[in-house]
Every structure is written in C-alpha cells, then in structure tokens.
Design a protein around this motif. Structure first.
Motif, PDB file in Angstrom:
ATOM      1  N   ALA A 433      28.254  41.986  18.944  1.00  0.00           N
ATOM      2  CA  ALA A 433      27.853  40.642  19.379  1.00  0.00           C
ATOM      3  C   ALA A 433      26.416  40.658  19.916  1.00  0.00           C
ATOM      4  O   ALA A 433      25.959  39.696  20.526  1.00  0.00           O
ATOM      5  N   PHE A 434      25.719  41.760  19.694  1.00  0.00           N
ATOM      6  CA  PHE A 434      24.301  41.904  20.079  1.00  0.00           C
ATOM      7  C   PHE A 434      24.083  41.744  21.579  1.00  0.00           C
ATOM      8  O   PHE A 434      23.055  41.222  22.028  1.00  0.00           O
ATOM      9  N   ARG A 435      25.071  42.203  22.365  1.00  0.00           N
ATOM     10  CA  ARG A 435      24.969  42.057  23.817  1.00  0.00           C
ATOM     11  C   ARG A 435      24.289  43.260  24.452  1.00  0.00           C
ATOM     12  O   ARG A 435      24.447  44.385  24.010  1.00  0.00           O
ATOM     13  N   HIS A 436      23.563  42.999  25.530  1.00  0.00           N
ATOM     14  CA  HIS A 436      22.984  44.074  26.316  1.00  0.00           C
ATOM     15  C   HIS A 436      24.089  44.640  27.218  1.00  0.00           C
ATOM     16  O   HIS A 436      25.070  43.959  27.500  1.00  0.00           O
ATOM     17  N   GLN A 437      23.887  45.858  27.727  1.00  0.00           N
ATOM     18  CA  GLN A 437      24.908  46.437  28.598  1.00  0.00           C
ATOM     19  C   GLN A 437      25.106  45.573  29.843  1.00  0.00           C
ATOM     20  O   GLN A 437      24.166  44.940  30.340  1.00  0.00           O
ATOM     21  N   THR A 438      26.325  45.532  30.338  1.00  0.00           N
ATOM     22  CA  THR A 438      26.584  44.748  31.552  1.00  0.00           C
ATOM     23  C   THR A 438      27.096  45.641  32.690  1.00  0.00           C
ATOM     24  O   THR A 438      27.075  45.220  33.852  1.00  0.00           O
ATOM     25  N   LYS A 439      27.563  46.815  32.363  1.00  0.00           N
ATOM     26  CA  LYS A 439      28.128  47.686  33.400  1.00  0.00           C
ATOM     27  C   LYS A 439      27.081  47.940  34.493  1.00  0.00           C
ATOM     28  O   LYS A 439      26.004  48.472  34.204  1.00  0.00           O
ATOM     29  N   GLY A 440      27.389  47.514  35.710  1.00  0.00           N
ATOM     30  CA  GLY A 440      26.471  47.732  36.824  1.00  0.00           C
ATOM     31  C   GLY A 440      25.611  46.519  37.152  1.00  0.00           C
ATOM     32  O   GLY A 440      24.976  46.475  38.201  1.00  0.00           O
ATOM     33  N   ALA A 441      25.609  45.535  36.262  1.00  0.00           N
ATOM     34  CA  ALA A 441      24.718  44.379  36.477  1.00  0.00           C
ATOM     35  C   ALA A 441      25.385  43.307  37.325  1.00  0.00           C
ATOM     36  O   ALA A 441      26.608  43.273  37.457  1.00  0.00           O
ATOM     37  N   ALA A 463      20.616  42.662  47.941  1.00  0.00           N
ATOM     38  CA  ALA A 463      21.495  42.043  48.947  1.00  0.00           C
ATOM     39  C   ALA A 463      22.555  43.043  49.400  1.00  0.00           C
ATOM     40  O   ALA A 463      22.824  43.173  50.602  1.00  0.00           O
ATOM     41  N   VAL A 464      23.136  43.781  48.454  1.00  0.00           N
ATOM     42  CA  VAL A 464      24.173  44.747  48.812  1.00  0.00           C
ATOM     43  C   VAL A 464      23.586  45.859  49.680  1.00  0.00           C
ATOM     44  O   VAL A 464      24.156  46.228  50.711  1.00  0.00           O
ATOM     45  N   ILE A 465      22.438  46.381  49.275  1.00  0.00           N
ATOM     46  CA  ILE A 465      21.841  47.472  50.075  1.00  0.00           C
ATOM     47  C   ILE A 465      21.548  46.974  51.495  1.00  0.00           C
ATOM     48  O   ILE A 465      21.840  47.640  52.485  1.00  0.00           O
ATOM     49  N   TYR A 466      20.987  45.786  51.597  1.00  0.00           N
ATOM     50  CA  TYR A 466      20.673  45.253  52.930  1.00  0.00           C
ATOM     51  C   TYR A 466      21.928  45.127  53.775  1.00  0.00           C
ATOM     52  O   TYR A 466      21.978  45.527  54.929  1.00  0.00           O
ATOM     53  N   LEU A 467      22.954  44.531  53.188  1.00  0.00           N
ATOM     54  CA  LEU A 467      24.172  44.278  53.976  1.00  0.00           C
ATOM     55  C   LEU A 467      24.875  45.579  54.339  1.00  0.00           C
ATOM     56  O   LEU A 467      25.359  45.748  55.457  1.00  0.00           O
ATOM     57  N   GLN A 468      24.951  46.486  53.379  1.00  0.00           N
ATOM     58  CA  GLN A 468      25.718  47.722  53.642  1.00  0.00           C
ATOM     59  C   GLN A 468      24.940  48.732  54.467  1.00  0.00           C
ATOM     60  O   GLN A 468      25.498  49.393  55.324  1.00  0.00           O
ATOM     61  N   ASN A 469      23.651  48.855  54.176  1.00  0.00           N
ATOM     62  CA  ASN A 469      22.906  49.957  54.800  1.00  0.00           C
ATOM     63  C   ASN A 469      22.108  49.533  56.035  1.00  0.00           C
ATOM     64  O   ASN A 469      21.715  50.382  56.815  1.00  0.00           O
ATOM     65  N   HIS A 470      21.841  48.229  56.158  1.00  0.00           N
ATOM     66  CA  HIS A 470      21.006  47.811  57.292  1.00  0.00           C
ATOM     67  C   HIS A 470      21.800  47.144  58.414  1.00  0.00           C
ATOM     68  O   HIS A 470      21.230  46.742  59.409  1.00  0.00           O
ATOM     69  N   LYS A 476      31.498  49.785  53.577  1.00  0.00           N
ATOM     70  CA  LYS A 476      30.680  50.215  52.434  1.00  0.00           C
ATOM     71  C   LYS A 476      31.486  49.981  51.156  1.00  0.00           C
ATOM     72  O   LYS A 476      32.167  50.879  50.663  1.00  0.00           O
ATOM     73  N   LEU A 477      31.419  48.788  50.676  1.00  0.00           N
ATOM     74  CA  LEU A 477      32.301  48.416  49.557  1.00  0.00           C
ATOM     75  C   LEU A 477      31.749  48.856  48.204  1.00  0.00           C
ATOM     76  O   LEU A 477      32.492  49.239  47.308  1.00  0.00           O
ATOM     77  N   VAL A 478      30.435  48.779  48.051  1.00  0.00           N
ATOM     78  CA  VAL A 478      29.845  49.137  46.760  1.00  0.00           C
ATOM     79  C   VAL A 478      29.379  50.590  46.865  1.00  0.00           C
ATOM     80  O   VAL A 478      28.502  50.917  47.671  1.00  0.00           O
ATOM     81  N   SER A 479      29.970  51.433  46.045  1.00  0.00           N
ATOM     82  CA  SER A 479      29.673  52.865  46.153  1.00  0.00           C
ATOM     83  C   SER A 479      28.257  53.159  45.654  1.00  0.00           C
ATOM     84  O   SER A 479      27.655  52.359  44.926  1.00  0.00           O
ATOM     85  N   GLU A 480      27.780  54.350  46.029  1.00  0.00           N
ATOM     86  CA  GLU A 480      26.446  54.750  45.561  1.00  0.00           C
ATOM     87  C   GLU A 480      26.424  54.795  44.027  1.00  0.00           C
ATOM     88  O   GLU A 480      25.449  54.421  43.391  1.00  0.00           O
ATOM     89  N   ARG A 481      27.535  55.226  43.444  1.00  0.00           N
ATOM     90  CA  ARG A 481      27.608  55.307  41.975  1.00  0.00           C
ATOM     91  C   ARG A 481      27.387  53.933  41.347  1.00  0.00           C
ATOM     92  O   ARG A 481      26.662  53.775  40.373  1.00  0.00           O
ATOM     93  N   ARG A 482      27.986  52.923  41.953  1.00  0.00           N
ATOM     94  CA  ARG A 482      27.829  51.573  41.383  1.00  0.00           C
ATOM     95  C   ARG A 482      26.408  51.062  41.572  1.00  0.00           C
ATOM     96  O   ARG A 482      25.895  50.305  40.748  1.00  0.00           O
TER      97      ARG A 482
END
Ligand code: LAN
Length: 724
Positions: A433-441, A463-470, A476-482
C-alpha cells in the motif's frame, strides 16, 4: 435522504437543545471523539453535560473569575487552571478542527448517494452551520471560513443544503443561487467539485479532466507513478480513479433532476461537457492550469475513447485493492476526510450497502462530525488530538507548572494518553500500500488513523520525554526501547538535502506540480521539505540525545548537521521562514529559532538568528502584539492582520526567547498584551484562524490559544528574570 423535520429560517432561531449534546470520548478506539444527542431527560440525568461539552458548545461554564494576573507566570498558571477543565477524562484535549468549507458537501453527497441518512439533530445542525457561515454580503461560501465566496464553496454548500432538505425558495438558497450563477454556475467548478457532482449525477464525467486509474499500472520507476505523489493527493485519486473508470453515478431522482435546473446558468441537457473540462471560475483559481496539464488532459481524454477493456479492468481491480488496503489499515478511518468519503462510495458500489466494510465506513463518518455552538461541521481530520496534547505538555513542563501542586492529575493523564497513542506496529498492508513505517511513530490525531507524521512523532516524543524524565512523580510508561523506535522513524524521514517533509520522504520530482489539476490548492502533488517538520525532528533528536547519548549517536549527529544546513538554506532573505501549516512566518520562524538555539545559534552569535529577530521586531504592532493574515500563506509575503493575535504574538515572542534576544522591551510589551486579553476565568477568546494547508486553505487550531499563550508566558517570565 428524508428532509430535515425542522428547517431553521435564518440559522439561529431553531437550534437543537444544546444542553443535550455530549462529546463521547474513546468509544471503541483510543482518542476517538463523537458527538451524541441525548433525546430523553433520563439519558441527560445519567450522563450530565461536562465542562468540555459546554466549552465547545459555547455554553456558560460558570468557572471562578479573578482579577488580571500581575506576572507572566501568574497568567500562565491562571490559563492552565482554566485549560485543565477542557481536558477529557482520558487525558487528552479535544478540539474543534474546522475551517475548510469543502468538506460538509462531501459528507452530505457521500451519504446521499449511498442511500444513508443523518439523524434529525445532525441534519438541523449541519444546516444551521451552513446558514451561519454563509457570507452576509453575497450569501456564498469560500474554500474556508474566512475566505471570500467562490464557485466551489457556493455551489457545493448550496447542494449540501438542498440535499439536507432546505427548499430552493428559502432565502439562504435564493441568495446563494444568485452568487453561484454570477460565478458561472456548476459548470465552472474546480475539478474536485466536478467530481462530487458527477457522483451525484448532476454533472457529466466527460466534463472532468480524466483521472486514469491506469496510471497505477505504470512501472514504479517512472516519475509520474502515483506512489510518488503526496500521500493525500494519491489517496484521493485512488478511489476517484476507480469511480471515474466505472463512470459511477447515483440513480436519477426528482431532487437530482431539480438540482440540475438550479445550479447551472444554461439548460443541463445542452451543456457541451468536454468544453467544461478546463472551465474554472476565475474567483476560484489559485493554481492555474499549465500547458503540460492541458496536453496530458488531451491524452487522457483520448484514452477514454479508446481504452483497452482488459487494461481498464486490471486498473480498476488494482485501485479497488488499494482502497481496501487503506480501509483495513485504518479501520475505515482513512487518511483524511476526502478519501474517507470516496472510499465509502467505492465500498458501497463494490461491496454493497450491507457489507461490513460499508457499515464501518458509515459509523466512522461520525468521527468527522463536530458539534459547535453555531451548528455541526465536518473536521479536517478525525481531530488534532496528538498535536494539541504534545504542545500543552511541553508548555506545562518547560514553564515549571508541571511541578506545581494540583497539576499531577493532568500531567499523568496526558502521559497515559500519549503512551496509548504511539503506534507499536507497522501497517497491516505496508509495502503493497506504499506506506511508510509506523512502528514507533505518533500520528496527528489517533493511532487508529495511524499515519506517521514527521513532526507529530517529534512533538509526541518530546512531550513524553518531558513528562517522564523532567517530572519526578510520573510513571515511566514509554520504555526507552519505544523512544528509540520513534528515533528510528524520525531518522528514516530525512531527505537527501537534509530537510524533512510531512508524512514520507519526497518520492517524486518537482515538475509533477505542473500537472496539479486541483485548481484550488498549491503544492499538492509531491512532498516538500518544511521548516516546521524539519525543526520538530531536529529538536526531538537534540532532546533525546541529551538524555540517551548512546543510541545511534553518529546517525543523529549527521542528521542534525544536515538539517541545520537545510534550515539555513530555507531562510528567506528577510530573515524569516515560511510556514506551510500555521499562519505563517511567526509560526515557522518560532520553530526554526527553537532548533537553531538547541544547536547553539542565538542572537549573540548567529547572523541568521539576528536577522530573523530583527525582522520579527520590525513587525511588532503598536499594541505590543503580532498579527498575521492567512493571506500571507497564499502570497508568500508577510501580510499584517487587521488586529494583533494572541497566537501570533506568542509564536513571535517564543521565537525571541529561544533566540535569547537581548532587549527586554518587545518581550515585555508582548507579554502585557497577552495578559490584557486574558479573560477573568483564565481563558482567551477565540481570534482569527491559526492554521493552513496547501497554501490556500485555512484550518482552525483553537487549542493553540491556550498551549502557546501558556508556554510563552511561562518561558518569557523565566527569560525576563534571567535578563535582569
Ligand atoms: C494536516 C494537519 C496537520 C499537519 C501538520 C502536522 C501540522 C504538519 O506539520 C504536517 C502536515 C499535517 C499532518 C496536515 C496535512 C494536510 C491535512 C491532513 C492537514 C492540514 C489537516 C487537513 C489536511 C487534509 C489534506 C485535508 C483534506 C484535503 C485534501 C486536499 C485532501
């Protein structure tokens, strides 16, 4: 479609009972919002109207009032205290994503030709919205709410009103008809209007520039192959190509026959259709036809007379398959409101009215129907959920408000929403379907719509980095891997010259723009580099590397250095950057100066930054604010708005703060102006429209008057203190 039971005579006398409308959040998918009308008192008692509903319906909220704030941070605090009332229980901030005036007609025609109907209340409110937006002087509509009347806006919205049940002798119709005829009537519609009327059986396919589905069968290496077009354009041309090849039209009925008599200046049966292909009302023309388009039009027109049936069949099968893949990738939400309604018609034609795909499409129309105090509109996407939450979260953390007691619930709720909005997988149909990758976006609206957007991924990640790390209290809901997945997406989006486009890297050559047949839009054939998208990517990478210096360090370093170089080359001679998605120079210049500051370029050491600041300061208005008109986006030149705007003022001031502009006076004056416009309950009044697309169509971002004012006031407060 049965006529609306109540026809309001002027648009304001007979609205539905606004106290019965509710915004339903998250029904079936993350971040989804749909408006419900409760018919019984019992339903109302069980589901009371909340502040979010009241605000967007323009009903009084009865919140506490206080005297004007004395310091910028007090004003920011007061602003956020108000804005917290607009946060939905699921953590995001919903908003009215209106503005374009060519979407309701697609919704109404698409519903009519597939034999569906709206609820009575929806019908009344759609009518009321069109009545309320008709221009007082000539009764017409433009491409967007602030635009002068055009043939496209006037014919299409007239047709919508008539299908919704408003009689031709109604004063609103009479006035609009006069204006439409003065523009040349429906024969002079731009292509996208002609298509809709073909589907309604009020125009002849022979009067359209052909849309050959066969283009999809071309070898993919050819520069003209549609997979290389801008994602919105190709996704609109897929279902349109199919429907054109099929020459599908709704069956004639008395209303259709009557409409044919109302919208033309000559007798319908005697119109020379082929002669209308390139007939467009001058008032609509933004991007005139080129000689190349005329030549191509002649070729495709000839093909219509001698196509090879086997090839046509193959092309129809292929475009249908692409429609199905798009529907399956998005649960029939689809990329945007235009291809959504067209796909719905294709699924009706091929799969039938009882098919599960068509039924799902009908259900998903509701995601685009937004209720306002002035009636019901169709939104530009199924909302701007991610975009709005990402800005306010960054604002709250950067201003320090996130650490203040009483704000934890809001920030944790927002983080939970952001966590659920990140896409974890690639689309079901990706390559084919000519889609760009979405994993992680992160998408612009919801993960169900599910399209990667470069700057949405950048802003979502920040926004996630600010909320989680600052903030020390957030989970810490969004892992470093994500987060690394998001970085992978951003890195995949850079073009060879260093810039970033909107959804995908640029796939086609620039000359494709010469065959842009949609006379009302500019820059729609391919992706382009945008300063806004490039700088979001840049700032996200910078903020990420500060905290996670190990991950793909070399790739990130190279990306940043090329992007900074591209930013410099895209600066205008006068020092500004041109905004393609917000109005206009203040918007893009704010983003550009933010990323340059992260690269160490400020007023003190960078001639480019100095030039940008000096230009902005030269445009500050006598009242201390900045105001830009949407006309700037059309013309590419700075155009003052008649009044200063809190949103433009906040963008310009943030730009100066990022650049470490050394003089306090312009910043102080701007802060004063924004404080003086703050209402006693902490909110700001809606001013002019804030956003734009395809150069010519304005679109509303009503949440900006909260996120950017709060952000600017808090940042300016700190900056002014540091200066003294
Ligand atoms: C949007 C809205 C968001 C916008 C930003 C994220 C702000 C931008 O930086 C990148 C482009 C993007 C995602 C964008 C692209 C075009 C959209 C989808 C819109 C302006 C919202 C509506 C518009 C869409 C094309 C409207 C339908 C009209 C057609 C011409 C198909």
């Amino acid at each position: 479609m049965k006529p609306a039971t109540i026809i309001p005579s002027s648009g304001v006398e007979h609205p539905t009972d606004l106290t019965r409308w509710r915004l339903k959040i998250g029904d079936g998918s993350h971040g989804r919002h749909t408006w419900e009308y409760l018919r019984t008192d019992e339903e109302c008692a069980n589901w009371p109207q909340n502040e979010v509903d009241k605000y967007w319906l323009g009903l009084p909220m009865g919140l506490p009032e206080s005297p004007p704030a004395e310091t910028p941070i007090d004003a920011a605090r007061k602003g956020f205290s108000f804005y917290k009332h607009l946060q939905s229980p699921d953590g995001h901030w919903a908003g009215e994503y209106g503005g374009p005036m060519f979407l309701i007609p697609g919704l109404v025609i698409g519903t009519y030709v597939t034999g569906q109907d709206f609820k009575d209340e929806e019908k009344i409110e759609l009518i009321r919205y069109l009545f309320n937006t008709a221009h007082a002087e000539d009764g017409g509509w433009g491409l967007h709410v602030e635009h002068h009347s055009t043939c496209f806006g006037t014919v299409m919205n007239y047709v919508a009103l008539r299908l919704l049940g408003v009689p031709p002798e109604h004063p609103v119709c009479v006035k609009a008809r006069g204006t439409m005829h003065s523009f040349g009537g429906a024969a002079a519609l731009p292509q996208w209007g002609k298509w809709w009327l073909c589907l309604l059986n009020c125009y002849d396919w022979a009067g359209c520039i052909a849309i050959p589905a066969e283009l999809w069968l071309f070898p993919q290496f050819l520069p003209i192959h549609p997979w290389r077009w801008w994602i919105h354009t190709r996704n609109v041309y897929i279902p349109m190509g199919f429907l054109f090849a099929r020459k599908w039209q709704a069956p004639e009925d008395p209303l259709i026959l009557q409409l044919r008599e109302e919208i033309y200046t000559t007798d319908y049966d005697h119109i020379d259709w082929p002669a209308q292909q390139f007939n467009v009302a001058p008032v609509d023309l933004y991007f005139p036809h080129t000689t190349l388009l005329h030549a191509l039009g002649a070729v495709t027109h000839a093909w219509e007379h001698c196509f090879i049936p086997f090839i046509r069949r193959r092309a129809m099968e292929y475009t249908y398959q692409l429609v199905v893949q798009e529907d399956e990738n998005t649960q029939c939400q689809d990329l945007g409101p235009v291809n959504k309604m067209l796909n719905q018609i294709v699924r009706f034609v091929v799969d039938g009215p009882e098919s599960s795909a068509f039924r799902l499409h009908v259900e998903k129309c509701r995601d685009f129907m937004w209720m306002t105090g002035a009636g019901m509109l169709m939104t530009g996407t199924n909302g701007s959920q991610l975009w709005d939450i990402a800005f306010i979260c960054q604002a709250v953390v950067e201003t320090g408000l996130g650490k203040e007691p009483g704000n934890e619930k809001a920030t944790v709720g927002a983080l939970k929403w952001l966590d659920g909005a990140q896409m974890r997988e690639n689309p079901k149909h990706m390559q084919e379907a000519f889609r760009h990758q979405t994993k992680g976006a992160w998408p612009f609206s919801t993960p169900e719509q599910g399209y990667t957007v470069s700057d949405c991924t950048g802003e979502g990640l920040k926004a996630v980095i600010y909320l989680q790390n600052h903030l020390d209290y957030t989970p810490k809901l969004v892992s470093e891997r994500r987060m690394c997945d998001a970085i992978d997406v951003i890195l995949s989006l850079q073009n060879p010259d260093g810039g970033c486009a909107s959804y995908e890297p640029i796939r086609g050559p620039r000359w494709l723009e010469w065959i842009n047949p949609a006379e009302v839009f500019g820059n729609i054939m391919i992706e382009y580099n945008y300063p806004e998208c490039t700088t979001s990517a840049l700032t996200a990478l910078s903020i990420f590397t500060n905290e996670y210096p190990q991950y793909r360090a070399e790739d990130i370093r190279k990306f940043k250095s090329k992007a900074i170089q591209w930013l410099h080359t895209s600066q205008h001679k006068d020092g500004t950057w041109f905004g393609s998605w917000g109005i206009c120079f203040t918007y893009a210049t704010m983003f550009a100066l933010e990323s340059l500051s992260l690269a160490g370029e400020t007023y003190g050491n960078s001639p480019a930054v100095r030039k940008a600041c000096d230009f902005l300061v030269s445009k500050q208005m006598p009242d201390g604010g900045w105001g830009e008109s949407y006309k700037a986006c059309e013309t590419g030149e700075w155009v003052d708005h008649a009044q200063s705007q809190v949103v433009n003022t906040s963008w310009a001031t943030l730009a100066l703060v990022y650049a470490q502009y050394p003089h306090r006076l312009p910043i102080e004056r701007a802060v004063k102006l924004v404080i003086s416009r703050q209402l006693p309950d902490g909110s700001w009044k809606q001013e002019a429209i804030e956003g734009v697309f395809n150069k010519n169509c304005a679109i509303a971002y009503p949440n900006f008057k909260f996120s950017f004012t709060i952000w600017m006031l808090g940042r300016a407060d700190k900056y002014l203190q540091a200066l003294s």
